[in-house]
Design a protein around this motif. Structure first.
Motif, mmCIF file in Angstrom:
data_model
loop_
_atom_site.group_PDB
_atom_site.id
_atom_site.type_symbol
_atom_site.label_atom_id
_atom_site.label_comp_id
_atom_site.label_asym_id
_atom_site.label_seq_id
_atom_site.Cartn_x
_atom_site.Cartn_y
_atom_site.Cartn_z
ATOM 1 N N GLN A 202 1.123 -0.889 -0.271
ATOM 2 C CA GLN A 202 0.328 0.218 0.054
ATOM 3 C C GLN A 202 0.914 1.590 0.154
ATOM 4 O O GLN A 202 1.858 1.350 0.516
ATOM 5 C CB GLN A 202 -0.969 0.378 1.207
ATOM 6 C CG GLN A 202 -1.976 -0.998 1.462
ATOM 7 C CD GLN A 202 -2.629 -1.332 2.284
ATOM 8 O OE1 GLN A 202 -1.918 -1.771 3.477
ATOM 9 N NE2 GLN A 202 -3.243 -0.315 2.691
ATOM 10 N N LEU A 204 0.655 5.280 0.684
ATOM 11 C CA LEU A 204 -0.435 6.367 1.266
ATOM 12 C C LEU A 204 0.012 7.481 2.097
ATOM 13 O O LEU A 204 1.165 8.323 1.796
ATOM 14 C CB LEU A 204 -0.850 5.845 2.943
ATOM 15 C CG LEU A 204 -1.051 5.093 2.815
ATOM 16 C CD1 LEU A 204 -1.601 4.864 4.899
ATOM 17 C CD2 LEU A 204 -2.336 4.573 2.958
ATOM 18 N N PRO A 205 -0.292 8.328 0.303
ATOM 19 C CA PRO A 205 0.693 9.867 -0.370
ATOM 20 C C PRO A 205 0.383 10.552 0.042
ATOM 21 O O PRO A 205 -0.883 11.064 0.858
ATOM 22 C CB PRO A 205 0.607 9.192 -2.086
ATOM 23 C CG PRO A 205 -0.750 9.023 -1.545
ATOM 24 C CD PRO A 205 -0.962 8.209 -0.567
ATOM 25 N N GLN A 215 5.508 13.460 -0.340
ATOM 26 C CA GLN A 215 6.087 12.155 0.519
ATOM 27 C C GLN A 215 5.146 11.434 0.170
ATOM 28 O O GLN A 215 3.600 11.383 0.577
ATOM 29 C CB GLN A 215 6.569 13.282 1.426
ATOM 30 C CG GLN A 215 5.355 13.961 2.013
ATOM 31 C CD GLN A 215 6.875 14.761 3.056
ATOM 32 O OE1 GLN A 215 7.591 15.034 3.419
ATOM 33 N NE2 GLN A 215 5.528 15.093 4.396
ATOM 34 N N THR A 217 3.967 7.358 2.385
ATOM 35 C CA THR A 217 4.356 6.592 3.348
ATOM 36 C C THR A 217 4.085 5.217 2.730
ATOM 37 O O THR A 217 2.753 4.471 2.227
ATOM 38 C CB THR A 217 3.453 6.156 5.144
ATOM 39 O OG1 THR A 217 3.836 7.977 5.689
ATOM 40 C CG2 THR A 217 3.985 5.048 6.007
ATOM 41 N N VAL A 219 3.299 0.858 3.038
ATOM 42 C CA VAL A 219 3.434 -0.382 3.672
ATOM 43 C C VAL A 219 3.869 -1.462 2.640
ATOM 44 O O VAL A 219 3.064 -1.775 1.705
ATOM 45 C CB VAL A 219 2.810 -0.420 5.048
ATOM 46 C CG1 VAL A 219 2.090 -1.208 5.873
ATOM 47 C CG2 VAL A 219 2.650 0.680 5.431
ATOM 48 N N THR A 228 7.972 -0.907 6.426
ATOM 49 C CA THR A 228 7.286 0.229 6.382
ATOM 50 C C THR A 228 8.600 1.193 5.870
ATOM 51 O O THR A 228 8.947 1.343 6.022
ATOM 52 C CB THR A 228 6.395 1.136 7.828
ATOM 53 O OG1 THR A 228 5.704 0.328 8.444
ATOM 54 C CG2 THR A 228 6.112 2.500 7.573
ATOM 55 N N LEU A 230 9.452 5.374 4.303
ATOM 56 C CA LEU A 230 8.998 6.230 4.486
ATOM 57 C C LEU A 230 10.191 7.495 3.420
ATOM 58 O O LEU A 230 10.933 7.621 3.451
ATOM 59 C CB LEU A 230 9.315 7.092 5.960
ATOM 60 C CG LEU A 230 9.044 6.740 7.142
ATOM 61 C CD1 LEU A 230 9.235 7.561 8.640
ATOM 62 C CD2 LEU A 230 7.675 6.789 7.306
ATOM 63 N N LEU B 204 -2.554 0.913 9.636
ATOM 64 C CA LEU B 204 -1.918 -1.119 9.565
ATOM 65 C C LEU B 204 -2.029 -1.725 9.950
ATOM 66 O O LEU B 204 -0.542 -1.193 10.408
ATOM 67 C CB LEU B 204 -1.258 -0.638 7.746
ATOM 68 C CG LEU B 204 -2.047 0.624 6.457
ATOM 69 C CD1 LEU B 204 -0.817 1.613 6.003
ATOM 70 C CD2 LEU B 204 -3.158 0.379 6.547
ATOM 71 N N THR B 217 1.640 0.620 11.402
ATOM 72 C CA THR B 217 1.764 2.233 11.125
ATOM 73 C C THR B 217 0.298 2.729 11.080
ATOM 74 O O THR B 217 -0.863 2.354 10.941
ATOM 75 C CB THR B 217 2.460 1.933 9.600
ATOM 76 O OG1 THR B 217 3.400 1.492 9.747
ATOM 77 C CG2 THR B 217 2.839 3.021 8.907
ATOM 78 N N HIS B 221 -4.054 11.768 8.893
ATOM 79 C CA HIS B 221 -4.717 12.792 7.550
ATOM 80 C C HIS B 221 -5.033 13.978 7.664
ATOM 81 O O HIS B 221 -5.833 14.040 8.576
ATOM 82 C CB HIS B 221 -5.480 12.129 6.324
ATOM 83 C CG HIS B 221 -4.470 10.164 6.065
ATOM 84 N ND1 HIS B 221 -3.603 10.984 5.054
ATOM 85 C CD2 HIS B 221 -5.445 9.523 6.633
ATOM 86 C CE1 HIS B 221 -3.661 9.290 4.553
ATOM 87 N NE2 HIS B 221 -4.516 8.792 5.134
ATOM 88 N N ASP B 226 0.351 14.969 6.063
ATOM 89 C CA ASP B 226 0.426 13.238 7.240
ATOM 90 C C ASP B 226 0.892 12.851 7.888
ATOM 91 O O ASP B 226 2.246 13.884 8.162
ATOM 92 C CB ASP B 226 0.361 12.400 6.031
ATOM 93 C CG ASP B 226 -0.796 12.463 5.013
ATOM 94 O OD1 ASP B 226 -1.858 12.868 5.189
ATOM 95 O OD2 ASP B 226 -0.842 11.543 3.735
ATOM 96 N N THR B 228 2.990 9.643 10.387
ATOM 97 C CA THR B 228 2.652 8.936 10.347
ATOM 98 C C THR B 228 3.663 8.398 11.402
ATOM 99 O O THR B 228 4.344 8.649 11.881
ATOM 100 C CB THR B 228 4.380 8.361 8.872
ATOM 101 O OG1 THR B 228 3.212 8.615 8.230
ATOM 102 C CG2 THR B 228 4.286 6.533 9.109
#
Lengths: 329, 329
Positions: A202, A204-205, A215, A217, A219, A228, A230, B204, B217, B221, B226, B228
């Motif tokens: 996945q 998560l932008p 940027q 995350t 996973v 995970t 970054l 997650l 993780t 948002h 974001d 993390t």
């Protein structure tokens, strides 16, 4: 020494040529650029002698002067240059990410099947370095993996332009830009090389004004653990990276370029030397080409295949659209 | 000095009593435990004098000897103890997470409306510390926030038991255990206090054999960035935490207990002193109770509300089910 033609005249091309000079693997023979001036500047920077300049792409690929082309254009242009290079029976070294989409990758794979002896090598420089091999050995000594956190997040000066309303290539969906494609590709190579292909993934932008990810995350889900990652180009992280094994934590300094490795379970630690990070890949690529090492090429191609699958799948699932996606329809 | 009754006899209760002794805020008056021995051990540890022991919960709450109860039982039992305490007109300090579900939180909120002057205080110790206030000041001086990475990942020795097939409370869905509820609650408090309520959130998790999350993780948002967060109880992370603002990165040592703060943009750095991390909260809670400070209580309740919403929402969305969820149906 292999004769080299290059597409792209910025710092990364210079770094590649300097690495090739140090390892006596490739000799710069011809530079393609849209402008004579950029090409000449590059040649001056690397003290090139007897180096040809071409501003005509057709003439460049038709040139008998070089057998290997190094491609460091904006990401979205890689695909067409690779196709032209293969058609011209040139060996290809292309900056990561090799291509923008899954369809492009599969088309190149098909082209290669019709051009035996031609290799397309994705310049994932960091996995070829001896420091990365040391890291991998340390990982293999862990009795199990319980997860990892790997970071590559560095502010790009070109984000200053985005903040003033501009759209530099590296942050443009027209040129397949953004954090995932520019730096996340390093992290995906890390994961695939250290842990293999994940079961699922996945992204998560954090989107920016240009329509790409600034940027985010990542996973990756493996059978018994998650990784995970970054990634980012709009902020600076100084976090080291960590691989977990129960109470044990194996740390390294950088998801993009491994230079220091240490842990919390014994006195062992490792510090690499400061050197051009592209040295190792020039030697690996020269060897594959000169020795027609199909086995080693196949291994690298398999990793590139997995990274391309991950890149394209998590990008599209995250809703990041590139101009290059149009051809997928 | 407020007279204190306690439920729970392990290290965290001892640490709370020691903090209360140092700040002269609460005096240990009565201990409830299922066994006389555990209660006596706790009293011996904290050099309690004239401290009563009760093994009967009804008698404990009926006791006129104390006005404040500190609850540090397994998470799933917090709710019933809070309800009984309110019914007995006791002030409540309860370890985080206050409750297991959204329904429990709302029931307590309703109970409080019918018991004016009674407070339920969630012992999120870290947000009350002066070091956290210093961090918050530094964050407020940033001209914008572009994201953050906050980590609290520490191997629990009780995970050794899970690996042998057991189900200790802290890793049991029957007792509302797992990494998110045990340590993630610190991180959610960090985020809500530093950045406010997020627009949406995801968790997650990496699930373990007992059916709860061993680590995971969290991504929150916000409107333009974001956050993390890396949480876990089955591996050790030594990563510091980072808050991003363009090229600037503000770092601190620990998402659970802030002791060091530094950055990459000026020479400022901060080192707190080594002290009992529960000192500050004992003073805040004593002041609210003694001065009937409804305003400060309301502020803390609002944060607790947001944290409870986040905890329950991201847990359920991630498919982590607790025995306490049955009452939601």
């Amino acid at each position: 020494m292999l004769q080299l033609g290059v597409i792209g005249t910025n710092w990364i091309t210079q770094q590649f040529i300097e690495a090739a000079q140090q390892t006596h693997t490739f000799q710069l023979r011809e530079v393609y650029s849209r402008t004579q001036e950029h090409a000449q500047n590059l040649i001056n920077q690397v003290n090139g002698t007897d180096t040809l300049i071409t501003t005509d792409l057709t003439k460049f690929f038709a040139s008998p002067e070089f057998e290997v082309v190094y491609i460091a254009s904006p990401n979205s242009l890689h695909f067409q240059y690779i196709c032209q290079a293969i058609a011209a029976n040139k060996q290809v070294i292309v900056e990561k990410p090799m291509v923008s989409t899954r369809a492009e990758f599969l088309q190149i794979q098909e082209l290669l099947q019709n051009h035996p002896g031609i290799y397309v090598l994705e310049a994932a420089r960091h996995i070829h370095e001896p420091e990365f091999a040391t890291l991998k050995q340390q990982v293999q000594q862990l009795d199990r993996i319980d997860g990892a956190t790997i970071t590559y997040r560095k502010y790009s000066s070109r984000y200053d332009l985005v903040l003033t309303g501009q759209e530099p290539n590296i942050f443009s969906p027209k040129f397949s830009g953004g954090a995932l494609y520019d730096l996340g590709v390093y992290l995906l190579y890390d994961a695939v090389c250290l842990f293999g292909q994940p079961l699922s993934a996945q992204y998560l932008p954090q989107m920016i004004a240009t329509g790409v990810d600034g940027q985010g995350t990542i996973v990756l889900h493996y059978d018994h653990f998650d990784v995970t990652m970054l990634v980012g180009k709009i902020s600076n992280s100084i976090l080291p990276s960590e691989i977990y094994s129960g109470k044990k934590t194996l740390s390294f300094d950088d998801g993009g370029t491994v230079r220091k490795i240490w842990n919390n379970y014994n006195d062992w630690q490792f510090t690499g030397t400061d050197h051009n990070p592209m040295l190792a890949e020039t030697e690996v690529f020269a060897q594959i080409i000169q020795q027609k090492d199909q086995t080693q090429f196949n291994q690298l191609w398999q990793i590139a295949d997995q990274v391309n699958q991950l890149l394209t799948q998590i990008r599209l699932a995250a809703g990041i659209k590139f101009a290059a996606d149009r051809s997928e329809a």
